[in-house]
Design an enzyme around this catalytic site. Sequence first.
Site, short mmCIF file in Angstrom:
data_model
loop_
_atom_site.label_atom_id
_atom_site.label_comp_id
_atom_site.label_asym_id
_atom_site.label_seq_id
_atom_site.Cartn_x
_atom_site.Cartn_y
_atom_site.Cartn_z
N ILE A 126 3.59 -18.10 -6.47
CA ILE A 126 2.87 -17.05 -5.93
C ILE A 126 1.69 -16.97 -7.02
O ILE A 126 0.75 -16.38 -6.50
CB ILE A 126 3.29 -15.68 -5.49
CG1 ILE A 126 4.83 -14.89 -6.29
CG2 ILE A 126 4.16 -15.67 -4.17
CD1 ILE A 126 4.38 -13.40 -5.87
N ALA A 129 1.47 -19.65 -15.18
CA ALA A 129 1.01 -18.76 -15.63
C ALA A 129 1.60 -19.90 -17.44
O ALA A 129 3.17 -20.79 -16.72
CB ALA A 129 1.71 -17.60 -16.38
N SER A 130 1.60 -20.00 -18.47
CA SER A 130 1.31 -21.31 -18.69
C SER A 130 2.83 -20.97 -19.64
O SER A 130 3.08 -22.36 -19.64
CB SER A 130 0.71 -20.94 -20.50
OG SER A 130 0.77 -20.33 -20.83
N LEU A 131 3.88 -20.18 -19.63
CA LEU A 131 4.72 -20.35 -19.93
C LEU A 131 6.45 -19.86 -18.12
O LEU A 131 6.98 -20.19 -19.16
CB LEU A 131 5.51 -19.47 -21.07
CG LEU A 131 4.26 -19.39 -21.80
CD1 LEU A 131 5.02 -18.45 -23.47
CD2 LEU A 131 4.58 -20.35 -22.50
N GLY A 132 5.84 -19.50 -17.70
CA GLY A 132 6.24 -19.29 -16.44
C GLY A 132 5.78 -19.35 -15.05
O GLY A 132 4.57 -19.04 -14.94
N GLN A 133 6.36 -19.24 -13.85
CA GLN A 133 5.73 -19.03 -12.50
C GLN A 133 6.48 -18.03 -11.92
O GLN A 133 7.78 -17.65 -11.90
CB GLN A 133 5.69 -20.43 -12.00
CG GLN A 133 6.74 -21.05 -11.81
CD GLN A 133 6.07 -22.38 -11.97
OE1 GLN A 133 5.67 -23.12 -12.47
NE2 GLN A 133 7.30 -23.05 -11.68
N VAL A 134 6.43 -17.54 -10.91
CA VAL A 134 6.65 -16.70 -9.89
C VAL A 134 6.55 -16.40 -8.78
O VAL A 134 5.55 -17.15 -7.70
CB VAL A 134 5.67 -14.60 -10.43
CG1 VAL A 134 6.16 -14.15 -9.17
CG2 VAL A 134 5.53 -14.61 -11.42
N LYS A 147 10.65 -14.09 -11.13
CA LYS A 147 10.13 -15.41 -12.81
C LYS A 147 10.59 -15.78 -13.67
O LYS A 147 11.67 -15.81 -13.95
CB LYS A 147 9.43 -13.84 -14.03
CG LYS A 147 8.31 -14.44 -14.80
CD LYS A 147 8.03 -13.53 -15.59
CE LYS A 147 6.75 -14.50 -16.76
NZ LYS A 147 5.69 -13.03 -17.39
N ASP A 282 -1.24 -6.58 -22.04
CA ASP A 282 -2.45 -7.59 -21.30
C ASP A 282 -3.21 -7.30 -20.38
O ASP A 282 -2.48 -7.79 -19.06
CB ASP A 282 -1.28 -8.85 -21.53
CG ASP A 282 -2.38 -10.46 -20.93
OD1 ASP A 282 -3.63 -9.91 -20.97
OD2 ASP A 282 -1.67 -11.39 -20.29
#
Length: 556
Positions: A126, A129-134, A147, A282
């Site tokens: 959904i 991101a640069s370091l992870g995904q959800v 995550k 952030d």
Amino acid sequence: MVTLVTLRAYWRFFVVLYQFFPLIVAYLRDRRRFLVFGGSRTVSREMQVDRANVLLSSLLTLGPTFIKLGQLLSTRPDVLPPAYIEVLSSLQDEVPPAPYEEAERVLQEELGDPQEVFDSFDTDAISGASLGQVYRATYEGEDVAVKVRRPGIESLVEADLRAIRWLLPILIRFLGRGRAFSLENLADEFSDVIREEMDYRREGRMLEEIRGNFADSDRIRIPERVDAVSGPRVLTMEYVPGVKISDVQALDELGVDRTELAETLDRAYLQMIIDDGVFHADPHPGNLAVQEDGSIVFYDFGMSGRVDPFLQEKIVEFYIAVANQNIDGILDTLIEMGTLSPEADREVMGNVMELAIADARGEDIEQYRVQQIFEQVESTIYEFPLRLPRNLALVLRVATVVEGVCVTLDDRFDFITVATDYLTEQGYREETARQFVEAAGDQVQQSARSLVTVPPKLERFLDDVDRGSVTFNVQVEDENGVYDKLAKRLVYGFLLGVGALSVVLLFTFEGVLPATVAGVATLPVVFLLYRSFRGPRGLRAKPQFTRQGLRQRRED
């Protein structure tokens, strides 16, 4: 033995150097128009914006580590000029997700087969991101967000960090001493930040701590961590949907009071920074959502920070000084926080702050926005190369981003008024007044003691003057070399006068040839005198800030 990470770091070093090479050449040409000779050239704001966009494109091309580096650079006005800060502030941590098969390997190593651990698991991410995904899933009958750290990101980050370390000596050669120090400090900070953000256990702890601080609030919603299916590379949280906070049309359809929403968001961050000492760092619109009842949902606590009690106290003093338009109080607080050098010209800095507040002021004396003030402070920080403490840089970024979100919700939102009301309600302004009274009492006591001790000292001093035994040692600081330049001009002028007189006398008594020889011998003195009056080699005072200049900067 050379490891794969080291080999990858060598490769990444040359890739990074290739990407940054045009900017390095441009900077060299700023100092020497033709690289090795020629005068310096003026860099306009338009040129800075163009270069900032080139830097932004390079960071995106270089991938996850450098996207994070760009985000951190956007919080450091002591390293980059305002034009770069403005461009990099638009850098949001959103990249296409990696294929599910790669994320599935991480899930299996951390938790086991996701299709067996969870009731259901949607393989379409959904967000990325640069370091992870959800991913969205169901666990024990509850909707959750999972995550997952990007596979292989650890070795890439370590290689990139080494490449950055190797690149630093090259960059530092082109920078002044103050900026070089800030850059080295930034490199150390970045290593810590990105390693912390890759540790999902830390993110989970920060999430739970901030969630606990808002446990009694019905206006702030923070997802709950699900410990049973979380680990170093996987963080599972309660799934809390909502409307993106910048979607004004959707908010109006829900009937949400946007002015009240902006005030709630502002107060939440004031509580986190001033009272709690731990904050979500952030707050761009992608990490903030609004539910139907008007409550605000916070996502992604990977970038978060802490504020120690000393810094909290100074931030309160800064807000109160801004609200009271106390210029000396603002400067004193900035110096005590380590943001402004004690050696900075207070008169110049005071003029900057006065003009910043005057330009930012609306129809009412209380209606001015903290973002405009911070923009002027950021400009000054760059012109007086300073170092920002890590979490103070995050606080500065949070304040400006939050104010931008609030103005999107309500274009007449007054950040300072809300902050002042909050400080008054919490008793900070009364506490500051009490401290002022105590300080004044101490001053009175010191003055009383001085009335007793000063007269005898003054009498001894006058006796020394009467005996002629008093001497004065005066030391004049000449940072810009003004006296040296004046001395050179006097010497050149004297030599030129002697040369001209010699030419006249020789022409009168000896003829044309001796006068010509004397004239030719005098020409180098003419050249040296002329050069002493040219451009940056002439007399220059410290930079002065004018209302017109500040207003032009804002219009640009």
